[in-house]
Design a protein around this motif. Structure first.
Motif, PDB file in Angstrom:
ATOM      1  N   THR A 125     -33.209  26.990 -23.418  1.00  0.00           N
ATOM      2  CA  THR A 125     -34.053  26.799 -24.595  1.00  0.00           C
ATOM      3  C   THR A 125     -33.817  25.390 -25.129  1.00  0.00           C
ATOM      4  OG1 THR A 125     -33.922  29.151 -25.142  1.00  0.00           O
ATOM      5  CG2 THR A 125     -34.609  27.640 -26.895  1.00  0.00           C
ATOM      6  N   PRO A 126     -34.832  24.542 -25.129  1.00  0.00           N
ATOM      7  CA  PRO A 126     -34.625  23.138 -25.534  1.00  0.00           C
ATOM      8  C   PRO A 126     -34.329  23.027 -27.022  1.00  0.00           C
ATOM      9  CG  PRO A 126     -36.951  23.586 -25.205  1.00  0.00           C
ATOM     10  CD  PRO A 126     -36.222  24.818 -24.757  1.00  0.00           C
ATOM     11  N   GLY A 127     -33.610  21.969 -27.386  1.00  0.00           N
ATOM     12  CA  GLY A 127     -33.350  21.685 -28.790  1.00  0.00           C
ATOM     13  C   GLY A 127     -34.562  21.062 -29.454  1.00  0.00           C
ATOM     14  N   SER A 128     -34.391  20.664 -30.685  1.00  0.00           N
ATOM     15  CA  SER A 128     -35.490  20.057 -31.432  1.00  0.00           C
ATOM     16  C   SER A 128     -35.885  18.718 -30.812  1.00  0.00           C
ATOM     17  CB  SER A 128     -35.071  19.857 -32.892  1.00  0.00           C
ATOM     18  OG  SER A 128     -36.052  19.119 -33.599  1.00  0.00           O
ATOM     19  N   ALA A 129     -37.173  18.419 -30.871  1.00  0.00           N
ATOM     20  CA  ALA A 129     -37.673  17.159 -30.308  1.00  0.00           C
ATOM     21  C   ALA A 129     -37.155  15.956 -31.082  1.00  0.00           C
ATOM     22  CB  ALA A 129     -39.197  17.160 -30.292  1.00  0.00           C
ATOM     23  N   THR A 130     -36.741  16.161 -32.320  1.00  0.00           N
ATOM     24  CA  THR A 130     -36.254  15.047 -33.136  1.00  0.00           C
ATOM     25  C   THR A 130     -34.732  14.909 -33.090  1.00  0.00           C
ATOM     26  OG1 THR A 130     -36.195  16.502 -35.081  1.00  0.00           O
ATOM     27  CG2 THR A 130     -38.218  15.245 -34.696  1.00  0.00           C
ATOM     28  N   SER A 131     -34.058  15.801 -32.354  1.00  0.00           N
ATOM     29  CA  SER A 131     -32.599  15.743 -32.278  1.00  0.00           C
ATOM     30  C   SER A 131     -32.157  14.676 -31.288  1.00  0.00           C
ATOM     31  CB  SER A 131     -32.031  17.109 -31.864  1.00  0.00           C
ATOM     32  OG  SER A 131     -32.366  18.100 -32.803  1.00  0.00           O
ATOM     33  N   ALA A 132     -30.899  14.291 -31.397  1.00  0.00           N
ATOM     34  CA  ALA A 132     -30.347  13.273 -30.497  1.00  0.00           C
ATOM     35  C   ALA A 132     -30.163  13.862 -29.103  1.00  0.00           C
ATOM     36  CB  ALA A 132     -29.004  12.781 -31.040  1.00  0.00           C
ATOM     37  N   PRO A 133     -30.284  13.032 -28.060  1.00  0.00           N
ATOM     38  CA  PRO A 133     -30.083  13.535 -26.689  1.00  0.00           C
ATOM     39  C   PRO A 133     -28.643  14.005 -26.486  1.00  0.00           C
ATOM     40  CG  PRO A 133     -31.190  11.397 -26.693  1.00  0.00           C
ATOM     41  CD  PRO A 133     -30.698  11.620 -28.083  1.00  0.00           C
ATOM     42  N   LEU A 134     -28.488  14.986 -25.616  1.00  0.00           N
ATOM     43  CA  LEU A 134     -27.156  15.469 -25.276  1.00  0.00           C
ATOM     44  C   LEU A 134     -26.429  14.440 -24.415  1.00  0.00           C
ATOM     45  CD1 LEU A 134     -27.650  19.258 -24.411  1.00  0.00           C
ATOM     46  CD2 LEU A 134     -26.552  18.293 -26.422  1.00  0.00           C
ATOM     47  N   ALA A 135     -25.133  14.388 -24.552  1.00  0.00           N
ATOM     48  CA  ALA A 135     -24.325  13.503 -23.717  1.00  0.00           C
ATOM     49  C   ALA A 135     -24.373  13.978 -22.270  1.00  0.00           C
ATOM     50  CB  ALA A 135     -22.882  13.482 -24.221  1.00  0.00           C
ATOM     51  N   PRO A 136     -24.239  13.076 -21.302  1.00  0.00           N
ATOM     52  CA  PRO A 136     -24.318  13.480 -19.887  1.00  0.00           C
ATOM     53  C   PRO A 136     -23.306  14.554 -19.499  1.00  0.00           C
ATOM     54  CG  PRO A 136     -24.433  11.093 -20.103  1.00  0.00           C
ATOM     55  CD  PRO A 136     -24.081  11.626 -21.453  1.00  0.00           C
ATOM     56  N   ASP A 137     -22.135  14.555 -20.159  1.00  0.00           N
ATOM     57  CA  ASP A 137     -21.113  15.532 -19.823  1.00  0.00           C
ATOM     58  C   ASP A 137     -21.099  16.716 -20.789  1.00  0.00           C
ATOM     59  OD1 ASP A 137     -20.319  14.049 -21.969  1.00  0.00           O
ATOM     60  OD2 ASP A 137     -18.215  13.871 -21.352  1.00  0.00           O
ATOM     61  N   ALA A 138     -22.158  16.871 -21.569  1.00  0.00           N
ATOM     62  CA  ALA A 138     -22.213  17.975 -22.533  1.00  0.00           C
ATOM     63  C   ALA A 138     -22.284  19.318 -21.815  1.00  0.00           C
ATOM     64  CB  ALA A 138     -23.418  17.805 -23.458  1.00  0.00           C
ATOM     65  N   VAL A 139     -21.716  20.334 -22.440  1.00  0.00           N
ATOM     66  CA  VAL A 139     -21.701  21.690 -21.885  1.00  0.00           C
ATOM     67  C   VAL A 139     -22.543  22.583 -22.789  1.00  0.00           C
ATOM     68  CG1 VAL A 139     -20.281  23.680 -21.258  1.00  0.00           C
ATOM     69  CG2 VAL A 139     -19.420  21.356 -20.874  1.00  0.00           C
ATOM     70  N   LEU A 140     -23.516  23.271 -22.190  1.00  0.00           N
ATOM     71  CA  LEU A 140     -24.374  24.176 -22.964  1.00  0.00           C
ATOM     72  C   LEU A 140     -23.633  25.466 -23.253  1.00  0.00           C
ATOM     73  CD1 LEU A 140     -27.860  23.852 -21.210  1.00  0.00           C
ATOM     74  CD2 LEU A 140     -27.046  22.670 -23.245  1.00  0.00           C
ATOM     75  N   ASN A 141     -23.783  25.959 -24.471  1.00  0.00           N
ATOM     76  CA  ASN A 141     -23.233  27.265 -24.822  1.00  0.00           C
ATOM     77  C   ASN A 141     -24.201  28.349 -24.359  1.00  0.00           C
ATOM     78  OD1 ASN A 141     -20.728  26.734 -26.139  1.00  0.00           O
ATOM     79  ND2 ASN A 141     -21.881  25.880 -27.863  1.00  0.00           N
ATOM     80  N   GLY A 142     -23.663  29.338 -23.682  1.00  0.00           N
ATOM     81  CA  GLY A 142     -24.483  30.447 -23.212  1.00  0.00           C
ATOM     82  C   GLY A 142     -24.428  31.616 -24.174  1.00  0.00           C
TER      83      GLY A 142
END
Length: 206
Positions: A125-142
C-alpha cells in the motif's frame, strides 16, 4: 512417398523437441524464479506471520502486479529485538519491477488474497504522494493477517458478552442494559469489520 513420410516424421520430432524445451524452460522459471530478477528493485518487509506466502508468490502495488517474492528468511532473536516491533519474526525480500513508482513514507505491506480459496500475495500500500521518499535501505512494516481462528475467538467473545447482557436484563439490573449496549455494539462492529476482509467474495465460494 517415402521422402514425404520421412519429412513428416522429422517435422513431428522437431515439434516435440521444441515443445519439450518450452516446458523445460517454464518449469525452470517456476522453480528458480524469474531469470531477469537481477534487473528488479529489491525491497525488504518484515512480518509477524507469512502463512501462505512462498518464494515466487506475487507482489502487488495497490492491486496491480508489481513483482514477486525473492526470498524468505526467519529473523534471529537479536534481529527481532533491534526492530521497532519485536513481534516481527520473518523477513521477506520483494523483487519489484522497474516500472513500480518510488515508495514514500507511510507505505506498508500486508498479505491478501483475491478470494477465500485463491493463493495469497503480498500487497504494498503506497504512502502519501506528498510524503518524503523512503530510504533505499528502508524496511516496510508488514501488517499481521487476520486468521479465521482469531476471528472466531472475537466472535465467541462478543457472543459471550451479549449473553451476559441478556442474562442481566431482569429485575433491578434491567436499566443497565442501555448503558452496556453501546459498548457491546462497538465491539461487534469491530469484529464485523475484520470479518469483511476475510469474507470478501464468499459468494464465489458458495
Amino acid at each position: 512417398m517415402i521422402l514425404s513420410s520421412n519429412r513428416s516424421e522429422w517435422l513431428i520430432t522437431l515439434v516435440v523437441i521444441i515443445c519439450s524445451l518450452i516446458l523445460l524452460g517454464a518449469l525452470g522459471v517456476a522453480i528458480g524464479g524469474n531469470p531477469f530478477r537481477s534487473n528488479s528493485r529489491i525491497i525488504t518487509a518484515v512480518f509477524p506471520d507469512v502463512t501462505g506466502i512462498r518464494v515466487n508468490s506475487p507482489v502487488k502495488y495497490a492491486g496491480a502486479i508489481a513483482g514477486e517474492v525473492a526470498s524468505i528468511r526467519m529473523l534471529t532473536p537479536s534481529e527481532r529485538a533491534a526492530l521497532s516491533n519485536p513481534a516481527h519474526s520473518v523477513e521477506i525480500s520483494l523483487a519489484l519491477n522497474p516500472r513500480v513508482p518510488e515508495l514514500t513514507e507511510g507505505a506498508f505491506a500486508s498479505l491478501a488474497a483475491d478470494t477465500i480459496l485463491a493463493d495469497k500475495f503480498v500487497l504494498i500500500t503506497p504512502g502519501s504522494a506528498t510524503s518524503a521518499p523512503l530510504a533505499p535501505d528502508a524496511v516496510l512494516n508488514g501488517v499481521a493477517p487476520t486468521t479465521f481462528d482469531a476471528l472466531s475467538a472475537e466472535v465467541v467473545t462478543s457472543l459471550v458478552s451479549l449473553r451476559g447482557v441478556i442474562s442481566g436484563f431482569s429485575g433491578a439490573g434491567a436499566g443497565n442494559i442501555f448503558q452496556d449496549l453501546p459498548g457491546l455494539m462497538e465491539q461487534i462492529g469491530a469484529t464485523l469489520t475484520q470479518a469483511q476482509g476475510l469474507l470478501k467474495n464468499a459468494d464465489q465460494l458458495v
